[in-house]
Design a protein around this motif. Sequence first.
Motif, short mmCIF file in Angstrom:
data_model
loop_
_atom_site.label_atom_id
_atom_site.label_comp_id
_atom_site.label_asym_id
_atom_site.label_seq_id
_atom_site.Cartn_x
_atom_site.Cartn_y
_atom_site.Cartn_z
N ASN A 94 -49.39 -2.48 -10.81
CA ASN A 94 -48.00 -1.85 -10.62
C ASN A 94 -47.62 -1.44 -9.39
O ASN A 94 -46.79 -1.55 -9.06
CB ASN A 94 -47.97 -0.73 -11.89
N HIS A 100 -44.91 -1.88 -19.51
CA HIS A 100 -45.99 -1.51 -18.66
C HIS A 100 -47.26 -2.37 -19.36
O HIS A 100 -48.32 -1.99 -18.95
CB HIS A 100 -46.60 -0.08 -18.75
N ASP A 125 -55.38 0.67 -19.91
CA ASP A 125 -54.99 0.54 -18.52
C ASP A 125 -55.52 -0.77 -17.79
O ASP A 125 -54.83 -1.28 -17.08
CB ASP A 125 -55.50 1.85 -17.59
N GLN A 183 -43.62 -1.25 -10.84
CA GLN A 183 -42.67 -0.08 -9.96
C GLN A 183 -41.41 -0.64 -8.90
O GLN A 183 -40.59 -0.55 -8.74
CB GLN A 183 -43.26 0.75 -9.46
N GLN A 199 -45.48 5.26 -17.92
CA GLN A 199 -46.31 4.53 -16.74
C GLN A 199 -45.56 4.25 -15.34
O GLN A 199 -45.85 3.42 -14.70
CB GLN A 199 -46.89 3.23 -17.41
N ARG A 200 -44.09 4.37 -15.27
CA ARG A 200 -43.43 4.19 -14.20
C ARG A 200 -42.66 5.35 -13.75
O ARG A 200 -42.42 6.21 -14.31
CB ARG A 200 -42.17 3.11 -14.55
N SER A 250 -56.63 -3.12 -12.55
CA SER A 250 -55.99 -2.35 -13.62
C SER A 250 -54.57 -2.38 -13.39
O SER A 250 -54.17 -2.79 -12.47
CB SER A 250 -56.33 -0.79 -13.41
N GLU A 251 -54.04 -2.28 -14.60
CA GLU A 251 -52.24 -2.54 -14.76
C GLU A 251 -51.91 -1.27 -13.73
O GLU A 251 -50.84 -1.45 -12.90
CB GLU A 251 -51.91 -2.03 -16.04
N ASN A 252 -52.27 -0.15 -13.60
CA ASN A 252 -51.87 0.74 -12.69
C ASN A 252 -51.95 0.09 -11.20
O ASN A 252 -51.07 0.41 -10.61
CB ASN A 252 -52.72 2.15 -12.71
N GLU A 253 -53.11 -0.23 -10.78
CA GLU A 253 -53.12 -0.96 -9.47
C GLU A 253 -52.08 -2.15 -9.19
O GLU A 253 -51.36 -2.23 -8.44
CB GLU A 253 -54.68 -1.56 -9.23
N ARG A 273 -53.32 3.36 -24.06
CA ARG A 273 -52.01 3.52 -24.11
C ARG A 273 -51.14 3.30 -25.35
O ARG A 273 -50.31 4.03 -25.59
CB ARG A 273 -51.30 2.79 -22.98
#
Lengths: 386, 386
Positions: free
Chosen positions: B279, A241, B254, A163, A213-214, B274-277, B150
């Motif tokens: 990111n 992502h 993720d 991001q 995912q963004r 995780s990719e979310n974190e 995903r």
Amino acid sequence: MKQVRLGVIGIGAQGGTYAGFIAEGKVKNMVLGAICDTDPEKKAMCAEKYPDVPFYDNYIDMLESGNVDAVVTTVPHYLHPEMGIEALKRDIHALLEKPAGVYTKQVKEINEFAATKPELTFAIFFNQRTNPLYQKVKEIVDNGEIGPIRRTNWMITNWWRPQAYYNQSDWRATWSGEGGGVLVNQAPHQIDLLQWICGMPKKVYSNVKYGFQRDIVVEDEVTTILDYGNGATGVFITCTHDVIGTDRFEILGDKGKIVVDDSKKITVKRLKKSENEMNAEMSWADAMKIFMGADLGEIYEEEVIEFQSVWGQQHISVLENFAANILDGTPLIAPGSDGIHGVGLANAIHLSSWLGKEVELPVDEELYFAELNKKIEAEKKETVTQ
Amino acid sequence: MKQVRLGVIGIGAQGGTYAGFIAEGKVKNMVLGAICDTDPEKKAMCAEKYPDVPFYDNYIDMLESGNVDAVVTTVPHYLHPEMGIEALKRDIHALLEKPAGVYTKQVKEINEFAATKPELTFAIFFNQRTNPLYQKVKEIVDNGEIGPIRRTNWMITNWWRPQAYYNQSDWRATWSGEGGGVLVNQAPHQIDLLQWICGMPKKVYSNVKYGFQRDIVVEDEVTTILDYGNGATGVFITCTHDVIGTDRFEILGDKGKIVVDDSKKITVKRLKKSENEMNAEMSWADAMKIFMGADLGEIYEEEVIEFQSVWGQQHISVLENFAANILDGTPLIAPGSDGIHGVGLANAIHLSSWLGKEVELPVDEELYFAELNKKIEAEKKETVTQ
């Protein structure tokens, strides 16, 4: 002319890199003629870094200064075609940064104009075409070593962008600022290589995720089926992502298969007899042996070719090839007119997802332009109401 | 009951293999109860090979003979559901060969009937579910080790079949005889594994080639985009004309990625965060380091697990699991009611290509059945006019 005096339009990340290579004497037969940027901070930076290089805050002034023989357009994607046209109009050679533009309607304009000036060099910055690995893949395909293509498959998901990348500036990952996401910014190289090596598909169907995912309005995930119109099919997958990105490119032909892993290793399997012949001649009993796990080594020969990538060398090669074409007519690695293919393919991928159906190529340029403008309008309203 | 007396309906290639395993005592708690086939030559063969095993040329007679507690339906795909129902009606346990049927309308019938007989064992022959490799993949996914999915991507093109295979008999690779090509005959295992491990998609778009590289009316090349309805996508590719077949299955989540190569090797990359974190937390500068090629080893841990496949063991395991469920209620690896998922997915892939658009799942069973019948009718006319 013994050396090409290059004008750099836009001295951001890419423009700055190219200027640096040229200033350091790394680009054969090319010197920095001038630099242009609208940002006053860039002017101050250049005064310090390139004190002897004329600086302009208006690119038309630079084009008309007599200080440049050629320009490179390292500016936002939307501006490439118009700046290219303005340069060519003034008999200045033009090297467009990729992508050639955001939509084919504008790219067609520069292609048509450039065609009226065949004495000028019009090129596009597809540096990956100078990558020896992809040149080798193209050579194998062009030589017919794997026969006519049956299937292409490129999963290129190592364009990871968090991001923070998108938050750098307001224009990023917007319809009005970039005209798209991964298809327009990151993946144009692979989109060009795919069509350069395997040809343009006739039809495209895509499943595209916008802001999956963004927190962006444009695409960060793309899955596409290509149909080459002769029975051959393809798949193209990209995203921003996947932090453990995959880069795997497979091409199946009548006479063999190429697999490229991580843009570093080519594995070519050349069949001793074409699949068509094996299919026609093989008995059921012999075929059984093969699909029960017989040694496949007997039906093909495998060659593995490994490559090392040298960062920056590709960009220098493009600049040198551009200069060489201007100076002595050396063939261009990426003629400017080739840029429309990748833009058309990216447009078709967008359009298919917007319409929810398969679309034909060449893409309907008016329809795409109209649909893109709808996205831009919607984005403006969204911004105003926020 | 201490041992299950199995009736084999159809003593062709598969039925013969299973009968052999049982006769050789390889299948725990299972004996050959009877054999049925309509072919007189098979009767003669069985009289010699299995002189003590009762033989029937009508499966209803076998079901009512008192010689069998259970049956396996190693017969053409269209017949699986009706034979299963006839067995269950007579309180005979049923193990359907895959696929459960050709179209969901018929598979739904047996599922609904079997649901009225919960005391009976109703299973399906998905032997690949006993493969320790795929059990491990499922375990990793089910444990959440790679997080929510995903993207899925399975290219399984090593189902090579030459023309001689298709020419073996008239019913092969026809709409009336098999109801399809690679989707119905070869790939049902992977279609089942894909949905077993990753769940059923909500929508499917396919590009299917009928008789692309073989002289058949059904499909020999399939390219499909799966949409899971939550942003996740997938691709499934299979064909019968790639003699250097590829078998590569990738699942992105993720928290990591699984890649299965050649159904032999699992490579799991588990992200430390995780990719979310990543990111959310990563700065642009740190992110730059990663996509400029920093050591990715620091962000994930890699595990490679290699497997050896033992031919035949899978089939024995399915038979043993079927017997165990009958005898002591051991949970089934593949309950019969699971068969409808793969049939539905294959039907949706056909239907999407026939309609030229994305189709939803569960597939419209009446529409599919009507369209399939059109193919069968067209095939009949074609045969008559030839």
